[in-house]
Motif scaffolding. Structure first.
Motif, PDB file in Angstrom:
ATOM      1  N   ARG A   3       0.740  -1.129  -0.042  1.00  0.00           N
ATOM      2  CA  ARG A   3      -0.004   0.069  -0.096  1.00  0.00           C
ATOM      3  C   ARG A   3       0.936   1.297  -0.266  1.00  0.00           C
ATOM      4  NH1 ARG A   3      -3.007  -3.209   3.604  1.00  0.00           N
ATOM      5  NH2 ARG A   3      -1.920  -2.305   5.672  1.00  0.00           N
ATOM      6  N   VAL A   4       1.976   1.337   0.824  1.00  0.00           N
ATOM      7  CA  VAL A   4       2.828   2.268   0.784  1.00  0.00           C
ATOM      8  C   VAL A   4       3.560   2.626  -0.538  1.00  0.00           C
ATOM      9  CG1 VAL A   4       4.907   3.189   1.712  1.00  0.00           C
ATOM     10  CG2 VAL A   4       3.319   2.382   3.190  1.00  0.00           C
ATOM     11  N   CYS A   5       3.889   1.597  -1.054  1.00  0.00           N
ATOM     12  CA  CYS A   5       4.448   1.669  -2.355  1.00  0.00           C
ATOM     13  C   CYS A   5       3.391   2.213  -3.653  1.00  0.00           C
ATOM     14  CB  CYS A   5       5.194   0.536  -2.857  1.00  0.00           C
ATOM     15  SG  CYS A   5       6.717  -0.119  -1.889  1.00  0.00           S
ATOM     16  N   GLU A   6       2.573   1.557  -3.344  1.00  0.00           N
ATOM     17  CA  GLU A   6       1.459   2.295  -4.456  1.00  0.00           C
ATOM     18  C   GLU A   6       1.085   3.761  -4.231  1.00  0.00           C
ATOM     19  OE1 GLU A   6      -1.964   2.499  -6.910  1.00  0.00           O
ATOM     20  OE2 GLU A   6      -0.153   1.122  -6.992  1.00  0.00           O
TER      21      GLU A   6
ATOM     22  N   ALA B 123      -2.328   4.658   4.533  1.00  0.00           N
ATOM     23  CA  ALA B 123      -1.850   3.531   3.562  1.00  0.00           C
ATOM     24  C   ALA B 123      -1.190   2.535   4.350  1.00  0.00           C
ATOM     25  CB  ALA B 123      -0.858   4.095   2.463  1.00  0.00           C
ATOM     26  N   LEU B 124      -0.385   2.842   5.352  1.00  0.00           N
ATOM     27  CA  LEU B 124      -0.197   1.630   6.312  1.00  0.00           C
ATOM     28  C   LEU B 124      -1.259   0.949   7.003  1.00  0.00           C
ATOM     29  CD1 LEU B 124       2.981   3.581   8.004  1.00  0.00           C
ATOM     30  CD2 LEU B 124       3.237   1.469   6.587  1.00  0.00           C
ATOM     31  N   ARG B 125      -2.035   1.845   7.186  1.00  0.00           N
ATOM     32  CA  ARG B 125      -3.285   1.059   7.954  1.00  0.00           C
ATOM     33  C   ARG B 125      -4.394   0.458   7.154  1.00  0.00           C
ATOM     34  NH1 ARG B 125      -4.911   4.173  13.478  1.00  0.00           N
ATOM     35  NH2 ARG B 125      -3.014   3.741  14.610  1.00  0.00           N
ATOM     36  N   GLY B 126      -4.247   0.769   5.909  1.00  0.00           N
ATOM     37  CA  GLY B 126      -5.139   0.139   4.804  1.00  0.00           C
ATOM     38  C   GLY B 126      -6.557   0.923   4.920  1.00  0.00           C
TER      39      GLY B 126
ATOM     40  N   ILE C 206      10.248   7.028   5.247  1.00  0.00           N
ATOM     41  CA  ILE C 206       9.971   6.945   3.720  1.00  0.00           C
ATOM     42  C   ILE C 206       9.861   7.827   2.780  1.00  0.00           C
ATOM     43  CG2 ILE C 206       8.805   5.444   2.220  1.00  0.00           C
ATOM     44  CD1 ILE C 206       8.102   3.270   4.330  1.00  0.00           C
ATOM     45  N   MET C 207       8.975   9.011   3.569  1.00  0.00           N
ATOM     46  CA  MET C 207       8.741  10.291   2.671  1.00  0.00           C
ATOM     47  C   MET C 207      10.139  10.959   2.543  1.00  0.00           C
ATOM     48  SD  MET C 207       6.377  13.359   3.608  1.00  0.00           S
ATOM     49  CE  MET C 207       7.329  13.561   5.426  1.00  0.00           C
TER      50      MET C 207
ATOM     51  N   ALA D  62      11.116   0.985   1.892  1.00  0.00           N
ATOM     52  CA  ALA D  62       9.946   0.827   2.486  1.00  0.00           C
ATOM     53  C   ALA D  62      10.105  -0.881   2.819  1.00  0.00           C
ATOM     54  CB  ALA D  62       8.908   0.656   1.788  1.00  0.00           C
ATOM     55  N   GLY D  63      10.742  -1.693   1.952  1.00  0.00           N
ATOM     56  CA  GLY D  63      11.054  -3.060   2.310  1.00  0.00           C
ATOM     57  C   GLY D  63      11.994  -3.420   3.302  1.00  0.00           C
ATOM     58  N   LEU D  64      12.997  -2.482   3.722  1.00  0.00           N
ATOM     59  CA  LEU D  64      13.849  -2.708   4.701  1.00  0.00           C
ATOM     60  C   LEU D  64      13.356  -2.117   5.850  1.00  0.00           C
ATOM     61  CD1 LEU D  64      17.133  -1.126   3.029  1.00  0.00           C
ATOM     62  CD2 LEU D  64      16.728  -3.257   3.753  1.00  0.00           C
ATOM     63  N   ILE D  65      12.447  -1.051   6.040  1.00  0.00           N
ATOM     64  CA  ILE D  65      11.769  -0.488   7.077  1.00  0.00           C
ATOM     65  C   ILE D  65      10.770  -1.511   7.653  1.00  0.00           C
ATOM     66  CG2 ILE D  65      10.332   1.292   8.217  1.00  0.00           C
ATOM     67  CD1 ILE D  65      12.014   3.216   6.371  1.00  0.00           C
ATOM     68  N   LEU D  66       9.970  -1.914   6.616  1.00  0.00           N
ATOM     69  CA  LEU D  66       8.937  -2.968   6.934  1.00  0.00           C
ATOM     70  C   LEU D  66       9.313  -4.323   7.029  1.00  0.00           C
ATOM     71  CD1 LEU D  66       6.211  -1.220   4.840  1.00  0.00           C
ATOM     72  CD2 LEU D  66       6.429  -0.919   7.478  1.00  0.00           C
ATOM     73  N   ASP D  67      10.641  -4.794   6.988  1.00  0.00           N
ATOM     74  CA  ASP D  67      10.911  -5.922   7.144  1.00  0.00           C
ATOM     75  C   ASP D  67      10.541  -6.766   6.086  1.00  0.00           C
ATOM     76  OD1 ASP D  67      12.541  -5.445   9.527  1.00  0.00           O
ATOM     77  OD2 ASP D  67      10.634  -5.678  10.591  1.00  0.00           O
TER      78      ASP D  67
END
Length: 228
Positions: free
Chosen positions: A110-113, A161-164, A189-190, A218-223
């Motif tokens: 969602r964040v990447c989108e 977006a993180l929360r959907g 990320i921003m 985002a991938g690194l931060i969100l594991d």
């Protein structure tokens, strides 16, 4: 966009309070709003054709059919006009996330989108986008306040977006959205996005690299596995 004018820089935490808008637009009369609209549209057109250097206030005044002194009643510099235009671009992005919120997939998806949409929206008019990005480097207190407000708005949408969920774009900017971790993720990320946009604007890399760098961060931060 008539009738809508209103008026990014901490690394991981939002400012304590939201700055005030750049001008009391709501109190302007209809003819004043039309005049302001012409000024902004003229600056945008000049920026689309020739970038930041093409936005000269005298030419903006001539093209918008207002006196140069009148222009200065609304905007103090070309950076001020371009930041106003950037504010409108962010508003369009907010509206797109309300109309089509990122609710499916993982928080990473969602964040990447969201950032994919934002990058694509800016890059569709590259000269104009580069001019807006350059306007963010004026370095004065007024510009810093406007950029801080823009960051708060973007971080609010990223947190949603993180929360959907769809973002509440009508909530006060000083109202906390999400928990401390979500806010830190959103701002971090921003910052990567803004930094990558500056690199794109300077010609260091193509548009696709902006999205790639955001996805990696985002991938690194969100594991997310395989994000390295």
């Amino acid at each position: 966009m008539p009738g809508r004018p209103r008026p990014p820089v901490p690394a991981a935490a939002a400012p304590a309070a939201a700055p005030a808008p750049a001008a009391p637009v709501a109190r302007l009369a209809a003819n004043q709003l039309r005049r302001m609209r012409r000024i902004v549209d003229a600056a945008v057109e000049l920026a689309e054709k020739g970038g930041f250097e093409a936005v000269r206030l005298r030419e903006v005044a001539e093209q918008s059919d207002v006196a140069l002194g009148t222009l200065y009643k609304y905007f103090r510099s070309k950076e001020d006009i371009l930041l106003f235009a950037l504010n409108e671009e962010i508003e369009r992005l907010e509206q797109s996330m309300v109309a089509r919120p990122a609710t499916s997939g993982t928080p990473y998806d969602r964040v990447c989108e969201f950032f994919r949409r934002g990058t694509r929206a800016l890059a569709r008019r590259p000269q104009f986008a580069r001019a807006m990005i350059r306007s963010m480097t004026a370095g004065d207190a007024d510009t810093a306040m406007k950029i801080a407000a823009l960051q708060l708005r973007i971080a609010r949408v990223v947190t949603a977006a993180l929360r959907g969920v769809a973002p509440d774009i009508h909530a006060p900017l000083d109202q906390s959205i999400g928990d401390a971790r979500e806010q830190a993720i959103a701002f971090t990320i921003m910052q990567v996005w803004f930094s990558s946009l500056v690199g794109w604007a300077a010609g260091l890399h193509p548009e696709r690299v902006v999205s790639e760098q955001v996805r990696r961060a985002a991938g690194l931060i969100l594991d997310r596995p395989g994000a390295e």
